[in-house]
Design a protein around this motif. Structure first.
Motif, short mmCIF file in Angstrom:
data_model
loop_
_atom_site.label_atom_id
_atom_site.label_comp_id
_atom_site.label_asym_id
_atom_site.label_seq_id
_atom_site.Cartn_x
_atom_site.Cartn_y
_atom_site.Cartn_z
N TYR A 15 1.98 -39.47 -23.34
CA TYR A 15 1.60 -38.50 -24.65
C TYR A 15 3.24 -38.07 -25.17
CZ TYR A 15 -3.64 -38.45 -24.96
OH TYR A 15 -4.93 -38.78 -24.70
N GLU A 22 -3.06 -26.80 -29.47
CA GLU A 22 -2.97 -28.17 -30.10
C GLU A 22 -2.46 -29.58 -29.53
OE1 GLU A 22 -4.07 -29.24 -33.04
OE2 GLU A 22 -4.21 -27.33 -33.55
N ILE A 23 -1.10 -28.89 -28.09
CA ILE A 23 -1.42 -29.86 -26.54
C ILE A 23 -2.72 -29.93 -25.98
CG2 ILE A 23 0.21 -30.91 -25.66
CD1 ILE A 23 2.19 -29.20 -27.11
N LYS A 38 -5.63 -29.08 -26.97
CA LYS A 38 -6.73 -30.31 -27.66
C LYS A 38 -6.77 -31.85 -27.39
CE LYS A 38 -8.34 -27.11 -31.13
NZ LYS A 38 -7.77 -26.81 -32.39
N LEU A 39 -5.41 -32.18 -27.38
CA LEU A 39 -4.85 -33.64 -26.92
C LEU A 39 -5.59 -33.45 -26.28
CD1 LEU A 39 -3.59 -35.54 -29.12
CD2 LEU A 39 -1.40 -34.92 -27.90
N LYS A 59 -9.15 -34.26 -25.38
CA LYS A 59 -10.29 -35.11 -25.57
C LYS A 59 -9.62 -36.34 -24.88
CE LYS A 59 -9.21 -37.54 -30.50
NZ LYS A 59 -8.71 -38.68 -30.06
#
Ligand code: PXG
Length: 291
Positions: free
Chosen positions: A223, A271-272, A274-275, A278
């Motif tokens: 990522y 946020e990271i 969560k990424l 996912k």
């Protein structure tokens, strides 16, 4: 009841799956194991788990009486017999049946057990909102005592840490090494994120080289984030922007408070993190060896 528990060449139902009280895995914790997941009939990071199993066995002078490919076939057959498309496997190789007394030379044949199961360690709510953890007094055993990279049947060290966490109302705990550096949790590796760089403790500080850990490290770099293995103090964790833990059982779990400190901005799932969760969920269903 389906006969899907493998013991030394035969399959048994849950009620009939039994081993000898003279097995040194039972008497002394003399053996090694792996916890492996399968998703959509694909065994996750199968070769990596098998390599770690054989390495753990080698480190304790235990010769597994099958080569890796034969063992993999037996594991696949166990998954097929379970009828599950998604689940968990406990693969255990113990020193085998001996007599009373430590002498492992009395154990002529290692015992091999494979248990397929369903596993849901934590409620969905924990994945959505994150978990709170604490540091406990019990330390990781030093490399010179029992190297934490050996996935052995001796989990008392981790169990004591887990009880210390339960006693004060938490489900998971940070374990430090002898020098006070953060090693890992009781059955999970730990990560933190600071200024968009993802960090995890070096394995020589007392962490198991987790298969999920390695997978998440790869995912992080895929990522476009920088990933570093470093010496980690509790201060690094308290002042991190995000914290999460990884393991075969919990997969990727966000952590929102540590020792009573809210992590990052107001203790919300980052946020990271969560990424990565996912990405993890998407990839595990497509990668992995079909059974
Ligand atoms: N540290 C320790 C001490 C572990 O036992 C991990 C890290 C994570 O490693 P993996 O390779 O799973 O990403 C573990 C894994 C159980 C259970 O039943 C425990 C583990 C794995 C599966 C099930 O408690 N430990």
């Amino acid at each position: 009841m389906s006969e899907s528990i493998y013991i030394d060449g035969k399959f048994y139902s849950e009620d009939n799956a039994k081993i000898s009280v003279f097995d040194h895995g039972y008497l002394y914790g003399d053996g090694v194991f792996e916890g492996i997941r399968f998703y959509s009939s694909r065994i996750f990071r199968f070769d990596e788990h098998m390599t770690r199993l054989y390495d753990s066995a080698k480190a304790i002078w235990l010769t597994i009486p099958m080569d890796i490919n034969e063992f993999k076939e037996v594991i696949k057959e166990t998954v097929r017999k379970s009828g599950f498309t998604d689940g968990y496997l406990r693969v255990v190789v113990s020193r085998g049946r001996g007599d009373l007394g430590l002498d492992p030379r009395k154990c002529k044949v290692p015992t091999i057990v494979i248990i397929p199961a369903k596993l849901k360690l934590y409620p969905q709510e924990a994945y959505d909102n994150g978990m709170s953890i604490i540091t406990v007094p019990t330390r990781r055993s030093p490399n010179e005592v029992l190297n934490p990279r050996i996935k052995s049947l001796n989990y008392l060290n981790n169990i004591l840490a887990k009880i210390e966490a339960f006693n004060v109302g938490y489900d998971e705990a940070i374990m430090l090494n002898q020098d006070g550096f953060v090693a890992e949790c009781t059955a999970d590796n730990i990560f933190f994120i600071k200024n968009k760089v993802v960090y995890t403790p070096i394995t020589s500080h007392g962490a198991l080289k987790g298969i999920t850990r390695d997978f998440v490290c790869e995912l992080t770099e895929k990522y476009g984030y920088k990933m570093e293995e470093v010496a980690v103090t509790r201060y690094d964790i308290y002042t991190a922007d995000e914290v999460f833990i990884t393991g075969t059982a919990c997969e990727v779990m966000p952590i929102v408070t540590v020792d009573g400190r809210s992590i990052g901005c107001c203790g919300k799932v980052g946020e990271i993190t969560k990424l990565l969760i996912k990405g993890f969920v998407e990839l595990v269903n497509t990668e992995g060896e079909l059974v």
